[in-house]
Design an enzyme around this catalytic site. Structure first.
Site: not given
Ligand SMILES: NC(=O)c1ccc[n+]([C@@H]2O[C@H](COP(=O)([O-])OP(=O)(O)OC[C@H]3O[C@@H](n4cnc5c(N)ncnc54)[C@H](O)[C@@H]3O)[C@@H](O)[C@H]2O)c1
Length: 454
Positions: A292
């Site tokens: 983030c």
């Molecule tokens: N990790 C955090 O603490 C956090 C906190 C707030 C916001 N976010 C936001 O949330 C979002 C997700 O982050 P995350 O940490 O869960 O990411 P992550 O990489 O842990 O998980 C994302 C998942 O999406 C899957 N994916 C990718 N493309 C895809 C598609 N086309 N169809 C289906 N699945 C698909 C990936 O395989 C993965 O399992 C991001 O925008 C991030 O900025 C994350």
């Protein structure tokens, strides 16, 4: 009960709302990562049938076998959810049977540090053919204001075969689906606030979408915060992260000055924190990490250019924070120099590679840059981290290193604390090491000539 046994065909917001309130709405979550999987478990705890969609077949397989790939999520939670009505799939055909689809896919930067919306676009294209009237689609991925309306909605509208449109203005039934944005605000590793106590901001494309998104999140969060549009919700998340990014940069810069002036910045922050109003403490460190804070602000500075606007605070904060890992390496060089040693040929043990303490997340970790830079300057680098037995290949690194046991610390010319995991016994580490460079103030309270704060 599986989602296939429920094949609703809702057409109005009222019907979907009733299903949400009765907990009979089928929820689909796209992206079973750090955000999507815990969210799926929260909905499951509240007795919703949940389908987790992911393109990563290893994750799908693991979840359907009751296995966890996220350290802080125990398998017992996944198995309990499976026993209720949770399953994972990579078949987007199941979207037709869902009432709600929540998108939690990554939003990284590309190699030019510009927003990479490919995962959101790919998800929109994949679900669009299976859309049906009356569904609610929510984007949770952090992104610039305008993504929901300018990117997601057009792809959903052009890609569906039934001519459905996103509900706008007063529309709440007929050939429409509902769209909202609701940012994820989780703070991994922060045990002080339960996830359901973090208020959920929601912004619908129209009043019916807002109301549905409020009802949906109101069933798993204690408080929802409605805002007037998806763009306002998108901007809210960016404000929060930019606030952190800029304040961390400020304190990092003040740390560099304090080091030069012989002042302990940690003592100063502690003293300033006693002010009962107008001050919120931020702490310096070896650089930003995680999905983030190092990434999201640049989504806004990129978008700002479309409006002939330079987001200068974001760029300046980025400059300062990006330089911090190099400052840490320079500090190791200076500390070794005190003992008439060169970095080239020295053995350096890096303690902690996760981007922050007590979590199993390596993404954008400053430790990766630090290790690469130490190696580039000729050091023999080793690492220890309770959460990572191995560091292989990532988006921007290819280290291929195995964890070194935390023993025989006297063999290293320098032990460098990059991530201050709670499991470490810092007193023991200092007593057994020749030299400790501490980028996190993990050794506070320990008096030793061997410690160099940086
Ligand atoms: N990790 C955090 O603490 C956090 C906190 C707030 C916001 N976010 C936001 O949330 C979002 C997700 O982050 P995350 O940490 O869960 O990411 P992550 O990489 O842990 O998980 C994302 C998942 O999406 C899957 N994916 C990718 N493309 C895809 C598609 N086309 N169809 C289906 N699945 C698909 C990936 O395989 C993965 O399992 C991001 O925008 C991030 O900025 C994350």
């Amino acid at each position: 009960m599986s989602t296939t046994s429920r094949a609703p065909s809702l057409t109005s917001a009222k019907e979907l709302r009733a299903r949400i309130e009765a907990r009979t709405a089928n929820i689909g979550i796209v992206g079973m990562g750090y955000v999507g999987l815990p969210l799926a478990l929260l909905f499951s705890e509240q007795k919703f049938a949940v389908t987790g969609l992911d393109i990563d077949s290893e994750k799908v397989k693991a979840l359907n076998a009751g296995k966890s790939y996220i350290y802080r999520i125990p398998e017992t939670e996944i198995n309990a959810a499976r026993a209720r009505d949770f399953s994972a799939s990579n078949d987007y055909g199941s979207v037709a049977k869902l009432d709600v689809v929540i998108i939690c896919v990554p939003t990284p930067l590309n190699e030019h540090r510009e927003p990479d919306l490919v995962p959101i676009e790919a998800t929109a294209k994949a679900i669009a053919p299976h859309l049906r009237a009356g569904q609610l689609i929510v984007l949770e991925s952090t992104t610039y204001p305008g993504t929901t309306e300018e990117v997601l909605v057009p792809l959903l509208e052009s890609g569906n075969t039934s001519g459905l449109c996103a509900a706008r203005d007063g529309s709440d039934s007929g050939d429409v689906f509902f769209v909202a944005f609701s940012p994820e605000r989780e703070d991994p590793g922060n045990e002080t606030v339960a996830r359901r106590d973090i208020p959920k901001v929601v912004g619908g494309l129209n009043p019916a979408a807002s109301e549905l998104a409020n009802a949906l999140y109101g069933s798993i969060f204690n408080r929802t915060v409605p805002v007037s549009s998806p763009a306002a919700a998108e901007m809210t998340k960016l404000l929060e992260n930019i606030y952190r990014c800029v304040n961390i940069a400020l304190v990092n810069e003040l740390k560099l000055l304090s080091l030069r002036m012989g002042i302990d910045i940690w003592e100063v922050i502690q003293a300033a924190s006693t002010k009962p109003f107008g001050f919120h403490p931020f702490y310096p460190g070896p650089g930003l990490g995680g999905h983030c804070i190092p990434v999201d602000p640049f989504y806004l500075s990129w978008k700002a250019k479309e409006w002939d606007f330079q987001a200068r605070f974001i760029e300046l904060a980025g400059e300062i924070n990006t330089a911090m890992p190099y400052h840490v390496v320079d500090s190791v060089v200076a500390a070794l120099n005190r003992g008439r040693k060169a970095l080239h040929g020295s053995k350096v043990l890096v303690l902690g590679v996760a981007y922050k303490k007590d979590i199993d997340d390596l993404r954008e970790s400053p430790a990766l840059t630090i290790i690469e830079e130490l190696q580039r300057r000729g050091a023999a680098v080793f690492y220890n981290d309770p959460y990572f037995p191995r560091v292989g290949r990532g988006r921007k690194y290819n280290l291929q290193m195995d964890r070194t046991p935390l023993e025989n610390l006297g063999q290293y010319d320098c032990v460098l604390i990059v991530t201050d995991h709670s499991d470490y016994d810092y007193k023991k580490i200092v007593s057994e090491s020749q030299l400790v460079v501490d980028s996190r103030n993990a050794t506070r309270g320990i008096k030793s000539e061997k410690i160099v704060h940086c």
